[in-house]
Enzyme design. Structure first.
Site, short mmCIF file in Angstrom:
data_model
loop_
_atom_site.label_atom_id
_atom_site.label_comp_id
_atom_site.label_asym_id
_atom_site.label_seq_id
_atom_site.Cartn_x
_atom_site.Cartn_y
_atom_site.Cartn_z
N HIS A 1 0.83 -1.20 0.00
CA HIS A 1 0.00 0.00 0.00
C HIS A 1 0.88 1.27 0.00
O HIS A 1 0.74 2.13 -0.88
CB HIS A 1 -0.91 -0.02 1.23
CG HIS A 1 -1.80 1.18 1.37
ND1 HIS A 1 -3.12 1.16 1.02
CD2 HIS A 1 -1.56 2.42 1.82
CE1 HIS A 1 -3.65 2.34 1.24
NE2 HIS A 1 -2.72 3.14 1.73
N GLU A 2 1.79 1.34 0.95
CA GLU A 2 2.63 2.54 1.04
C GLU A 2 3.53 2.66 -0.18
O GLU A 2 3.86 3.76 -0.62
CB GLU A 2 3.46 2.53 2.34
CG GLU A 2 2.65 2.48 3.63
CD GLU A 2 1.54 3.52 3.73
OE1 GLU A 2 1.67 4.59 3.10
OE2 GLU A 2 0.51 3.25 4.40
N HIS B 1 1.76 4.55 -2.84
CA HIS B 1 1.91 6.00 -2.62
C HIS B 1 3.30 6.44 -3.08
O HIS B 1 3.46 7.49 -3.71
CB HIS B 1 1.76 6.33 -1.13
CG HIS B 1 0.35 6.28 -0.61
ND1 HIS B 1 -0.66 7.03 -1.14
CD2 HIS B 1 -0.21 5.57 0.41
CE1 HIS B 1 -1.80 6.80 -0.47
NE2 HIS B 1 -1.55 5.91 0.48
ZN ZN Z 1 -2.99 5.23 1.89
#
Ligand code: ZN
Length: 528
Positions: A291-292, A295
């Site tokens: 997830h990170e 980003h």
């Molecule tokens: Zn997030």
């Protein structure tokens, strides 16, 4: 600090002409310099925050908080300086006089400077002080009220905070037809609230019956997911997966923290990710790292011409979240991806997985659970948690419901949408810190991120119809390249709605996410 900086826009060989600044007028050059200094200070704030949450000794918290407050005061003074206001007005006039001399980057610079300046100057000082005091008190009272499961103790301060948030909305946009719209616009600029509202409503109407069908189906076998998975082994595996999906350690690093986040230090050259480990859960750390990393891909993929400028970050909370959700869910929980990489998992934890086929593993990481809070939710129920909060926030700020009725409204929505009833208010309406801190308008961007993610993925699959076959062979670079070309490199040049239309040919449309969820959970649960 400012005097030494010359307006020298970065140019890179692969920069599209629209991304480069041309700064053909003195007014634009001046604005570029003034805002560059603010962008640098933001990056330094980010670095201090990253350090506070990863490396700083706990005893330094008090002095660090004061140092950060000093820096924030400097940034605020620069953002709200009358000289900046004048520079923006001059740049706006220059753009209007000679639109043909400006690139989209030039225009976006002026637009974002205006936005930043307005945000910093619209709220009167006395109001900001009142808001700070109320939310600091609110946090304290919320904390105690939650421990005691006593909503009545929290209600009066929450009423005060809601009143202040309405006031804040009026300061931000006195003409707004819906008081929630200006709050939402702070996180998803340029995205009309009506489009978001309609998307979330359609998503709810499709998800609730799908969830009922999943609940009625034969449940997924996942006993093999239980066990103890040592901390260091999980970190090693997480680093390996970061490499697999193309995270650049040359321009980033992985550290431990309490609540995982990604932090860019002002340019694609330094974009860091963090995680935490639960030893009884083998996928929680791994998925949070994916997830990170989503980003981070965004921030590492922004065009070098935008580095150290106020356009050098992701364009909105929702678009940012779409990138993280793509790598965590659409790719990270897909069977095609695991066909290539399940061996890594089996080698790391043979006792659990050596005899489990990849198909069973993928079903297990996609199983739907019963949860009372979104942070523990699966991909299907997640959006319902968000939608409940959004509907309540919007009606509360709009004056359609009252604070004293919140516990009952909360329980009814959890029962109707998710089929679960929180046993008490501590696990229900008081579960999160956000409202006590005056944070309204942010929640919907989580689910909008899922909508954008599915919509972008559909566009990407059109360009790469062999996506699954390539994923199954272990390729992921072509996905990152597609994202970079269409989304990442533009930074904040286009706002969310315009970006979405450029990438997919239409505004935000939840039908892609709905189709994705229907397809996935029909398969995982063998629904008819
Ligand atoms: Zn997030």
């Amino acid at each position: 600090m400012a005097t030494a900086t010359k307006a020298k826009p970065a140019k890179a060989a692969n920069t599209a002409p629209e991304i480069a600044f041309t700064l053909k007028t003195a007014a634009l050059r001046n604005l570029f310099e003034m805002t560059r200094e603010i962008a640098d200070l933001w990056a330094i704030q980010g670095l201090l925050g990253w350090d506070q949450q990863t490396q700083m000794p706990p005893g330094a918290n008090e002095v660090r908080s004061e140092q950060m407050a000093t820096l924030e005061a400097i940034v605020h003074a620069k953002r709200s300086a009358p000289a900046l206001g004048k520079a923006i007005a001059k740049a706006e006039a220059a753009l209007e006089a000679h639109p043909e001399r400006a690139t989209v980057a030039d225009r976006a610079l002026v637009r974002e400077a205006r936005r930043m300046y307005d945000q910093a100057t619209k709220l009167p000082e006395q109001f900001v002080r009142d808001f700070t005091v109320a939310t600091a008190t609110g946090y304290d009272i919320w904390h105690k009220a939650r421990e005691a499961n006593d909503f009545a103790a929290f209600a009066p301060i929450l009423e005060r905070i809601v009143e202040l948030v309405r006031q804040r909305s009026r300061y931000l946009d006195p003409q707004a037809s819906d008081p929630y719209a200006p709050l939402f616009d702070e996180y998803e600029p340029g995205m009309p609230l009506e489009i978001a509202e309609k998307a979330l409503e359609q998503l709810r109407k499709a998800t609730v019956p799908l969830l009922r069908r999943v609940r009625a189906a034969k449940q997924v076998e996942a006993g093999f997911m239980e066990g103890t998975f040592p901390h260091d082994d999980q970190i090693k595996l997480s680093r390996r997966f970061l490499e697999i999906i193309g995270y650049s350690f040359e321009h980033g690093r992985l550290d431990l923290t309490a609540h995982p986040f990604e932090q860019s230090i002002g340019s694609p050259d330094d974009v860091r990710v963090t995680t935490r480990v639960h030893e009884d859960d083998v996928v929680s750390c791994l998925m949070s790292v994916m997830h990170e990393c989503g980003h981070a891909h965004y921030e590492q993929g922004i065009d070098p011409a935008l580095k150290r400028t106020i356009l050098g970050g992701g364009t909105s909370s929702g678009i940012h979240e779409s990138q993280s959700r793509t790598w965590e869910n659409i790719i990270g929980r897909s069977e095609a991806f695991w066909q290539a990489h399940y061996g890594e998992m089996q080698r790391a934890f043979p006792r659990n997985f050596s005899k489990v086929p990849v198909e069973d593993f993928v079903r297990a990481i996609n199983r739907v659970g019963e949860s009372l809070i979104r942070v523990e939710a699966d991909e299907l129920t997640y959006n319902l948690h968000i939608i409940i909060r959004f509907e309540i926030e919007r009606d509360l700020i709009g004056g359609k419901i009252q604070v004293r009725d919140l516990p009952e409204i909360w329980k009814a929505k959890y029962r109707d949408y998710l089929g679960v009833t929180p046993p008490n208010d501590a696990l229900g309406v008081m579960q999160d810190v956000h409202w006590s801190s005056g944070l309204f308008g942010y929640f919907p961007t989580y689910s909008l991120g899922n909508c954008y993610a599915a919509q972008f993925a559909a566009a990407m699959r059109k360009a790469h119809p062999d996506t699954d076959a390539r994923l199954a062979k272990g390729e992921t670079g072509f996905i990152r390249e597609w994202q970079r070309e269409h989304i990442h490199r533009w930074g904040t040049i286009f706002q969310a709605d315009e970006l979405c239309r450029r990438v997919t040919g239409e505004s935000l449309n939840p039908k892609y996410l709905i189709a994705y969820l229907e397809e996935k959970f029909t398969r995982v649960y063998g629904l008819k």
